[in-house]
Motif scaffolding. Sequence first.
Motif, PDB file in Angstrom:
ATOM      1  N   VAL A   8      36.743  52.480  24.444  1.00 22.12           N
ATOM      2  CA  VAL A   8      37.924  52.654  25.285  1.00 22.12           C
ATOM      3  C   VAL A   8      38.523  54.019  24.977  1.00 22.12           C
ATOM      4  N   LEU A   9      38.793  54.772  26.014  1.00 22.16           N
ATOM      5  CA  LEU A   9      39.381  56.106  25.879  1.00 22.16           C
ATOM      6  C   LEU A   9      40.873  55.992  26.154  1.00 22.16           C
ATOM      7  N   ARG A  10      41.713  56.356  25.185  1.00 19.46           N
ATOM      8  CA  ARG A  10      43.168  56.213  25.324  1.00 19.46           C
ATOM      9  C   ARG A  10      43.861  57.559  25.121  1.00 19.46           C
ATOM     10  N   ASN A  11      45.123  57.597  25.596  1.00 21.37           N
ATOM     11  CA  ASN A  11      45.978  58.785  25.457  1.00 21.37           C
ATOM     12  C   ASN A  11      45.291  60.042  25.992  1.00 21.37           C
ATOM     13  N   THR A  12      44.588  59.895  27.089  1.00 17.94           N
ATOM     14  CA  THR A  12      43.884  61.014  27.711  1.00 17.94           C
ATOM     15  C   THR A  12      44.171  60.990  29.207  1.00 17.94           C
TER      16      THR A  12
END
Length: 144
Positions: free
Chosen positions: A31-35
């Motif tokens: 999971v890719l977050r804060n992007t």
Amino acid sequence: GGVLLFPPIALGGPSVEIPLNADNILLRGAVLRNTEWAIGISCFTGSDTKLVQNSFETPSKFSQLDKLMNQTVIMIVVIMAVSIAYLSTYAVYTNNALFEKLWYVGLSSDVDRKWPYLQDLDAPEWETSTSNWFQLFFLYVTLL
């Protein structure tokens, strides 16, 4: 690792090379977050990859003998529970049917009644009721 080669930004300029290593790859399920945005490319896909081939459910660690023993123990517990329930039910029925004849275990509805064969002794403390089903059930559980 590999290299991701982007075309030149300006005509005749140098190509942009980005190395593909553990820092630049997101594996399946990540999971890719804060992007706000990301440029991605799909690589190492398909059912023949190591990741997909290793993602199966692990087999049971129980041997056939372990499974058979578990089934046998469960069957024994069920048979014992049914037997104890039957014995408890039959004991309640028998105690109620033969209540007045069980003087030798201290059961009588007449609290002033003396011992049948020992008239010289005072009347004992008679029990005026028998054990209920749950009491007998747990008694038999501890006995068996």
